[in-house]
Design a protein around this motif. Sequence first.
Motif, PDB file in Angstrom:
ATOM      1  N   MET A  65       0.830  -1.203   0.000  1.00 58.05           N
ATOM      2  CA  MET A  65       0.000   0.000   0.000  1.00 58.05           C
ATOM      3  C   MET A  65       0.869   1.260   0.000  1.00 58.05           C
ATOM      4  O   MET A  65       0.539   2.270  -0.652  1.00 58.05           O
ATOM      5  N   MET A  66       1.984   1.227   0.708  1.00 53.55           N
ATOM      6  CA  MET A  66       2.897   2.369   0.701  1.00 53.55           C
ATOM      7  C   MET A  66       3.493   2.577  -0.690  1.00 53.55           C
ATOM      8  O   MET A  66       3.636   3.713  -1.167  1.00 53.55           O
ATOM      9  N   GLN A  67       3.816   1.452  -1.329  1.00 51.70           N
ATOM     10  CA  GLN A  67       4.356   1.548  -2.685  1.00 51.70           C
ATOM     11  C   GLN A  67       3.312   2.117  -3.645  1.00 51.70           C
ATOM     12  O   GLN A  67       3.620   2.958  -4.497  1.00 51.70           O
ATOM     13  N   LEU A  68       2.052   1.657  -3.481  1.00 51.26           N
ATOM     14  CA  LEU A  68       0.970   2.172  -4.312  1.00 51.26           C
ATOM     15  C   LEU A  68       0.779   3.669  -4.065  1.00 51.26           C
ATOM     16  O   LEU A  68       0.587   4.458  -5.005  1.00 51.26           O
ATOM     17  N   ASN A  69       0.820   4.035  -2.789  1.00 50.99           N
ATOM     18  CA  ASN A  69       0.685   5.442  -2.431  1.00 50.99           C
ATOM     19  C   ASN A  69       1.776   6.288  -3.103  1.00 50.99           C
ATOM     20  O   ASN A  69       1.513   7.384  -3.641  1.00 50.99           O
ATOM     21  N   GLU A  70       2.999   5.787  -3.117  1.00 49.22           N
ATOM     22  CA  GLU A  70       4.115   6.512  -3.719  1.00 49.22           C
ATOM     23  C   GLU A  70       3.957   6.612  -5.228  1.00 49.22           C
ATOM     24  O   GLU A  70       4.225   7.665  -5.839  1.00 49.22           O
ATOM     25  N   ASN A  71       3.509   5.509  -5.863  1.00 51.61           N
ATOM     26  CA  ASN A  71       3.334   5.510  -7.310  1.00 51.61           C
ATOM     27  C   ASN A  71       2.273   6.524  -7.733  1.00 51.61           C
ATOM     28  O   ASN A  71       2.452   7.267  -8.713  1.00 51.61           O
ATOM     29  N   ASN A 258      -8.283   9.023  10.737  1.00 51.02           N
ATOM     30  CA  ASN A 258      -6.830   9.187  10.845  1.00 51.02           C
ATOM     31  C   ASN A 258      -6.220   9.224   9.446  1.00 51.02           C
ATOM     32  O   ASN A 258      -6.861   8.835   8.456  1.00 51.02           O
ATOM     33  N   ASP A 259      -4.977   9.660   9.380  1.00 53.30           N
ATOM     34  CA  ASP A 259      -4.304   9.741   8.090  1.00 53.30           C
ATOM     35  C   ASP A 259      -3.873   8.376   7.580  1.00 53.30           C
ATOM     36  O   ASP A 259      -3.826   8.137   6.370  1.00 53.30           O
ATOM     37  N   HIS A 260      -3.528   7.502   8.493  1.00 49.65           N
ATOM     38  CA  HIS A 260      -3.094   6.160   8.085  1.00 49.65           C
ATOM     39  C   HIS A 260      -3.327   5.199   9.259  1.00 49.65           C
ATOM     40  O   HIS A 260      -3.469   5.621  10.416  1.00 49.65           O
ATOM     41  N   GLY A 261      -3.320   3.921   8.950  1.00 46.79           N
ATOM     42  CA  GLY A 261      -3.510   2.906   9.988  1.00 46.79           C
ATOM     43  C   GLY A 261      -4.040   1.611   9.399  1.00 46.79           C
ATOM     44  O   GLY A 261      -4.096   1.427   8.171  1.00 46.79           O
ATOM     45  N   LYS A 262      -4.428   0.714  10.296  1.00 48.59           N
ATOM     46  CA  LYS A 262      -4.996  -0.580   9.883  1.00 48.59           C
ATOM     47  C   LYS A 262      -5.909  -1.089  10.987  1.00 48.59           C
ATOM     48  O   LYS A 262      -5.715  -0.783  12.173  1.00 48.59           O
ATOM     49  N   PHE A 263      -6.864  -1.884  10.609  1.00 52.78           N
ATOM     50  CA  PHE A 263      -7.777  -2.509  11.568  1.00 52.78           C
ATOM     51  C   PHE A 263      -8.470  -3.676  10.875  1.00 52.78           C
ATOM     52  O   PHE A 263      -8.424  -3.803   9.639  1.00 52.78           O
ATOM     53  N   ILE A 264      -9.087  -4.540  11.690  1.00 49.56           N
ATOM     54  CA  ILE A 264      -9.807  -5.705  11.160  1.00 49.56           C
ATOM     55  C   ILE A 264     -11.302  -5.417  11.281  1.00 49.56           C
ATOM     56  O   ILE A 264     -11.787  -5.019  12.342  1.00 49.56           O
ATOM     57  N   GLN A 265     -12.021  -5.627  10.208  1.00 50.68           N
ATOM     58  CA  GLN A 265     -13.457  -5.344  10.166  1.00 50.68           C
ATOM     59  C   GLN A 265     -14.177  -6.510   9.503  1.00 50.68           C
ATOM     60  O   GLN A 265     -13.713  -7.054   8.503  1.00 50.68           O
ATOM     61  N   LYS A 266     -15.303  -6.913  10.112  1.00 50.41           N
ATOM     62  CA  LYS A 266     -16.129  -7.946   9.496  1.00 50.41           C
ATOM     63  C   LYS A 266     -17.097  -7.288   8.521  1.00 50.41           C
ATOM     64  O   LYS A 266     -17.878  -6.417   8.886  1.00 50.41           O
ATOM     65  N   LYS A 271     -14.016 -11.623   7.341  1.00 53.79           N
ATOM     66  CA  LYS A 271     -13.204 -10.645   8.052  1.00 53.79           C
ATOM     67  C   LYS A 271     -12.131 -10.104   7.109  1.00 53.79           C
ATOM     68  O   LYS A 271     -11.502 -10.872   6.365  1.00 53.79           O
ATOM     69  N   TYR A 272     -11.923  -8.780   7.180  1.00 53.58           N
ATOM     70  CA  TYR A 272     -10.946  -8.135   6.315  1.00 53.58           C
ATOM     71  C   TYR A 272      -9.933  -7.373   7.165  1.00 53.58           C
ATOM     72  O   TYR A 272     -10.273  -6.785   8.200  1.00 53.58           O
ATOM     73  N   LEU A 273      -8.690  -7.394   6.690  1.00 52.15           N
ATOM     74  CA  LEU A 273      -7.678  -6.500   7.220  1.00 52.15           C
ATOM     75  C   LEU A 273      -7.711  -5.254   6.347  1.00 52.15           C
ATOM     76  O   LEU A 273      -7.488  -5.329   5.135  1.00 52.15           O
ATOM     77  N   ILE A 274      -7.984  -4.116   6.941  1.00 50.43           N
ATOM     78  CA  ILE A 274      -8.126  -2.861   6.196  1.00 50.43           C
ATOM     79  C   ILE A 274      -6.922  -1.972   6.513  1.00 50.43           C
ATOM     80  O   ILE A 274      -6.664  -1.655   7.679  1.00 50.43           O
ATOM     81  N   GLY A 282      -5.155  14.728  -0.168  1.00 51.16           N
ATOM     82  CA  GLY A 282      -6.340  14.397   0.616  1.00 51.16           C
ATOM     83  C   GLY A 282      -7.017  13.096   0.214  1.00 51.16           C
ATOM     84  O   GLY A 282      -7.975  12.677   0.865  1.00 51.16           O
ATOM     85  N   TRP A 283      -6.547  12.497  -0.876  1.00 50.81           N
ATOM     86  CA  TRP A 283      -7.136  11.222  -1.279  1.00 50.81           C
ATOM     87  C   TRP A 283      -6.816  10.139  -0.244  1.00 50.81           C
ATOM     88  O   TRP A 283      -5.720  10.124   0.331  1.00 50.81           O
ATOM     89  N   LYS A 284      -7.780   9.219  -0.055  1.00 47.88           N
ATOM     90  CA  LYS A 284      -7.592   8.057   0.817  1.00 47.88           C
ATOM     91  C   LYS A 284      -7.400   6.812  -0.060  1.00 47.88           C
ATOM     92  O   LYS A 284      -8.232   6.539  -0.936  1.00 47.88           O
ATOM     93  N   ILE A 285      -6.316   6.124   0.163  1.00 48.89           N
ATOM     94  CA  ILE A 285      -6.068   4.855  -0.543  1.00 48.89           C
ATOM     95  C   ILE A 285      -6.322   3.737   0.465  1.00 48.89           C
ATOM     96  O   ILE A 285      -5.607   3.612   1.465  1.00 48.89           O
ATOM     97  N   VAL A 286      -7.363   2.954   0.209  1.00 50.07           N
ATOM     98  CA  VAL A 286      -7.828   1.937   1.159  1.00 50.07           C
ATOM     99  C   VAL A 286      -7.667   0.552   0.544  1.00 50.07           C
ATOM    100  O   VAL A 286      -8.111   0.315  -0.593  1.00 50.07           O
ATOM    101  N   GLY A 287      -7.028  -0.328   1.273  1.00 49.22           N
ATOM    102  CA  GLY A 287      -6.868  -1.718   0.830  1.00 49.22           C
ATOM    103  C   GLY A 287      -7.638  -2.657   1.741  1.00 49.22           C
ATOM    104  O   GLY A 287      -7.521  -2.577   2.967  1.00 49.22           O
ATOM    105  N   LEU A 288      -8.467  -3.538   1.163  1.00 51.53           N
ATOM    106  CA  LEU A 288      -9.239  -4.521   1.935  1.00 51.53           C
ATOM    107  C   LEU A 288      -8.733  -5.909   1.586  1.00 51.53           C
ATOM    108  O   LEU A 288      -8.901  -6.370   0.454  1.00 51.53           O
TER     109      LEU A 288
END
Length: 602
Positions: A65-71, A258-266, A271-274, A282-288
């Motif tokens: 995700m960091m690499q995607l953010n940089e690209n 928040n600007d960045h982070g991770k959590f688990i959500q059903k 269940k997904y790691l987000i 200001g764009w949010k890049i979200v990976g599920l």
Amino acid sequence: MRKNIMYNIKRKFINWFNDMKIRKKLIVTYFTVMSAAILAIGFLSYERINTVLLEQASRNAEYSMMQLNENIKNSLAVYEEISKSIVYNGTLLDYIANIYSNRLDAYEAFKKSIDMINTIKLADSNISNISVYVMNSTFLTDSDLFIKGEVAKQEAWFKKAMDDDSELIWSSPYKDNHGQEVIALRRILFDYKKSFRMTGVLSIEIPQDVIYKYIQAESKNRNIIILNDDGDVITTSNQEYQNKNLKNVSYIHKVFLNDHGKFIQKIGNCKYLIIYNTEYNGWKIVGLMPIGKLSKDSSQLNNFIIIICIITVISLFGITYFIAGRLTRRLNILSEGVRKVGQGKYDFKIFIAGNDEVGQLSTAYNKMTDKLQYMFNEVYGANLRRKEAELKALQAQINPHFLYNVLSSIGWLAMRRGAPEIRKMAMDLAKFYRFSLSKGKNIITLNDEIDQIKTYISIQKVRFGDILNVAYEIDPALGGYKIVKLIVQPIVENSINHGMRGNDIPIHIKIKACSNSDNVIIDVTDDGMGMSQEKVNTILKKGNFSGQSSKGYGIQNVDERIKLNFGNSYGINISSINGVGTTVKIILPPVQATKELPDSAE
């Protein structure tokens, strides 16, 4: 109540375990403990591997995700740099900002401005279109490259830029004039040379696919969503979310906290790691990432661990079974020897190799059986000799010749004096003692015993007359069977002496002899006084001679002589009802006169 239930369960378990054979105890205990240890290790390994692999997958996903953010950041920066070539182009800004009094000058400025825009457009082939919203009403417009500023003022993005005082904004996706999904970079143009007033708005449109190609490369086993700060989807690997606003979705709402982070959500049944990051614009890049797919790599290793645990448990059971069998086989031999001793087989020996505790026990067992055999033979022989001595002593108390001579003299005198009853009684008495003491024999036939009883009854009839009534029911086939001498007559004597109610009340005695497949049974039944069960128990209690009546001693003596000659399986049983009568049952082995008797009997 609950404590009682738990206590009963505990007691039943303890009893069940105590009743279990040693081999099974060893198998159950060792197998349970070792299996529990193996399964615990397997479970901990399973959990630890899952945790480590999940953490590793999570770190890989974060890096991706960091690499995607940089690209994406680098890609957006390219277009922002291109925009600067217009924003800081003084000539172009002068053309747009000048007030034209005639159309020829305006047309010349318009053409030169178009050439500049087209030249800048060639800087990147991905640019769909570059246009400028012109606030100068004297500048010519074509609704393509140059558009009247009034059009921009009607757009929501323009109002937002004005409200937020933003010089640069990126738009949500929309369709251009050619029907292509695009996103636009929009920058405010100012007249830096004169009044620093807003002269227009630059719009650079790029295809949505320019951003989508980056998330497509990183969307294996995951969903990626790019949203602007309003929650509008810029682009996504899941087309279900395209052109939607997701800000009110629960997990997207968390992303904007928040600007960045991770959590688990059903989400649904999964269940997904987000993981999420925020771009500089200001764009949010979200990976599920589905947890199941993150741990997919661990499933093969987990299956391997499970198989190893199962194989180990099965092997452990086989080894435990074998070892327990080897350990308890010698104990079973020793146990079998103890059972044989309990059955009276003192000559049974066991041979167990080894000098461990079991081997030492086997040696001690063999020595013990030798001593028991010796002691049994000594005690049995001494007891037999004692009984024979008692009988011989009793017989020796009476001088046979003296009795015969006296009784014969009485009979001769009675005959001379004309008293036949006295003579008959004297002769019966002589016959009775002659039988009792004749030749010291201990074993006789049943017929001989019945004849002796009849002689005894004949003597007693002189005294009691018709009050004494005796009936015989003897199976003729049993007449030749061997029995111990003087075992029925003492029973009949007890019926007369202790059963009669008085001199004027008749007593009926029945002597019955029959057989079944295993025994010869002689019943002596009377309708006399009877006795209590307590008295019956006292009579039959072994070793209880002190204070007993002659009745008890006589019956017990008969019982002991039967057991001494034929074994403990035979002897006397008594059933009696006080005031009704008594039945004495004599149980003997079916030994015919032609068969040999046990050594003790002879």
